[in-house]
Enzyme design. Sequence first.
Site, PDB file in Angstrom:
ATOM      1  N   TYR A  46     -42.828  13.677  64.809  1.00  0.00           N
ATOM      2  CA  TYR A  46     -42.188  12.368  64.936  1.00  0.00           C
ATOM      3  C   TYR A  46     -42.750  11.653  66.150  1.00  0.00           C
ATOM      4  O   TYR A  46     -42.937  12.259  67.207  1.00  0.00           O
ATOM      5  CB  TYR A  46     -40.667  12.544  65.103  1.00  0.00           C
ATOM      6  CG  TYR A  46     -39.946  11.250  65.417  1.00  0.00           C
ATOM      7  CD1 TYR A  46     -39.377  10.480  64.411  1.00  0.00           C
ATOM      8  CD2 TYR A  46     -39.850  10.781  66.734  1.00  0.00           C
ATOM      9  CE1 TYR A  46     -38.751   9.286  64.703  1.00  0.00           C
ATOM     10  CE2 TYR A  46     -39.227   9.586  67.031  1.00  0.00           C
ATOM     11  CZ  TYR A  46     -38.675   8.840  66.010  1.00  0.00           C
ATOM     12  OH  TYR A  46     -38.059   7.649  66.304  1.00  0.00           O
ATOM     13  N   GLU A  95     -41.807   3.002  64.634  1.00  0.00           N
ATOM     14  CA  GLU A  95     -41.566   4.429  64.432  1.00  0.00           C
ATOM     15  C   GLU A  95     -42.475   4.986  63.342  1.00  0.00           C
ATOM     16  O   GLU A  95     -42.644   4.371  62.302  1.00  0.00           O
ATOM     17  CB  GLU A  95     -40.105   4.584  64.011  1.00  0.00           C
ATOM     18  CG  GLU A  95     -39.639   5.989  63.768  1.00  0.00           C
ATOM     19  CD  GLU A  95     -38.159   5.996  63.376  1.00  0.00           C
ATOM     20  OE1 GLU A  95     -37.328   6.271  64.249  1.00  0.00           O
ATOM     21  OE2 GLU A  95     -37.851   5.714  62.205  1.00  0.00           O
TER      22      GLU A  95
END
Lengths: 287, 381
Positions: free
Chosen positions: B101, B189
């Site tokens: 991530y 993101e």
Amino acid sequence: MSILIDENTQLLVQGITGREGLFHTSQMLAYGTRVVAGVTPGKGGEWVLDGKVPVFDTVQIAVEATGANCSVSFVPARFAADAMLEASAASVELIVCITEGIPVQDMMRVRRALDLQGTRLVGPNCPGLLSPGASKVGIIPGHIAKRGKIGIVSRSGTLTYEVLYSLTASGMGTSTCVGIGGDPVNGTSFVDVLSMFEEDPHTDKVVLIGEIGGTDEEKAAAFISDQMTKPVVGFIAGRTAPPGKRMGHAGAIVEGGTGLASEKIRVLQSAGVRIADHPEQIPELLQ
Amino acid sequence: MKLHEYQSKQIFAQHGIPIPHGRVAAIADEVRAIAEELGGKVVVKSQVLVGGRGKAGGIRLAKTPEDAAGLAAKILGMEIKGLPVRKVLVDEAVNIATEIYLGITNDRTSRCPVMIASSEGGVDIEEVARTDPKKIVRKRIDALLGWRDYQGRDLASAIELPREHWRSFMSIARGLYETYIECDATLAEINPLVITKEGHLLALDGKMVIDDNALYRHPEIAEMRDIDEEEPEERQARKFGLSYVKLDGDIGCLVNGAGLAMATMDVIKLHGGEPANFLDIGGGASAEKVREALSIILLDSNVKVVLINIFGGITRCDEVARGILEALKKHKAKLPIVVRLVGTNDEEGRKLLAKADMMTAKSLAEAAQMAAELVKEKAPA
């Protein structure tokens, strides 16, 4: 008497020739604020409001000519960051930024630069300051408050007026009312103002008006519990706001479990703050 | 303003972040053609502005172009969390070895950007944040200095990324920071950022939220707004500079100022009512703006009672009153309306409204109570 502003505040208005700037300058003058200068690039040399206030091209020239020590900014959002940096570079001690809608990345850079310079900022997206009977810097309607010993600090605008109005109706007066603004990144925080009220001999009790989003109320609760002796009464707006929704103020967003009204109320109550169910209940809790 | 996955990934690619080959489509036949181009094995991904697409069946792997077209036909008819799927992204399928991530957002408490990384990327990242917070690593960024490469190395080391991927990871982190800054994002993101079996890093999914206050300086991004994903009322409100959020109750609220608008909703609830919306007309609203605001409320079929609460500072109560009268004339609504006007020019405002059939309240609490009782009276016994 008051915090942040008083009879000796010498005010400079950035964006004085705009619609809002001009109107509120006339209101501040009528209230008795010493407005010594205005700044609008390209309009230096003019006078506004029947020759009462001289206009300068830059903050630097205005400060040198008039000795202004406080600036209030009505500059439109896209130029507002620059206006704050300009006032800070000219060594203005206190900047009050009324402008709403400033991009948050601009504010992160401005706040960092102002901290390095040691400039105090109130706002942005705020109604400003009012020390009843002494000085008004910003847009809070002067006639709804009278001088007294209650300090008010708030993240909201019109909700603050609501509280001032109900205090006045109950015969209570205010030392200083500080609107710190509802943006996610701002200057002066609740804790900054609470510590000033704690030190101020003319403030006996404090009202804190918060809202959902961020953690400023939680920090205030820790400060109140550790360092405040004066009683604090509070109200938190947004108990019924659904999570994840933007409620107008850029700041009033509930992000994944943090910033909830219920949590803010809980920590403030455990710090000894009496929380009102509705804004008009505040005078009752102060008695 | 939220961007779709395909929009976010296109912007990432412009900043040097590697993304899978793929294209967006709105009909199944197009999907078949794209899948053929990409070599047959593809992922068909619904494009809606909501999380949990995969779990809802909105992201499917197709082995052949025919298969892809079939899945696309199904997905294009779906609703995910109430949002109809109008577009799908068709991406080449990749061989995933590891999912990590990487994201950047505003750290409100520290008043600076923060880059966040985790070795445990994928759909359960929020679960990881709750159960194993040590797996989430944060790097605050000085707003004046910007992102520095040493911070990228710090992050890579902290998430125990094998060293052969560091160079690529740091380039992606740099690209993500640039994306965030240049687009005035509040969130950018990559989840997951995958390491393929062939050893490449690839942004498999992307999400961006743009600061609405900064859209004026990004006209190209403002044009990406998907108006199909907005409530029609919210679109109308945005057009007139009103701040509006639809809620589930039946008392329509019209207020000036966000804090006061929230407080008004709270007080309604305190008296047993349910607000139908949040609506802030802002400071110094014109009669026209008030008319549009009230029109939005009057056209909402859930609304049984309207509560107008105005504390005039910059806002002038006579201007508000004129806007109210214009809206009533336009809509001939028979809904009960409770009005509370205080502040600048309130006398004039009240005089203007005296002829109209409205209930007036002196305080916020009284107004809320009246509105809540009116709803109860109207409810069938």
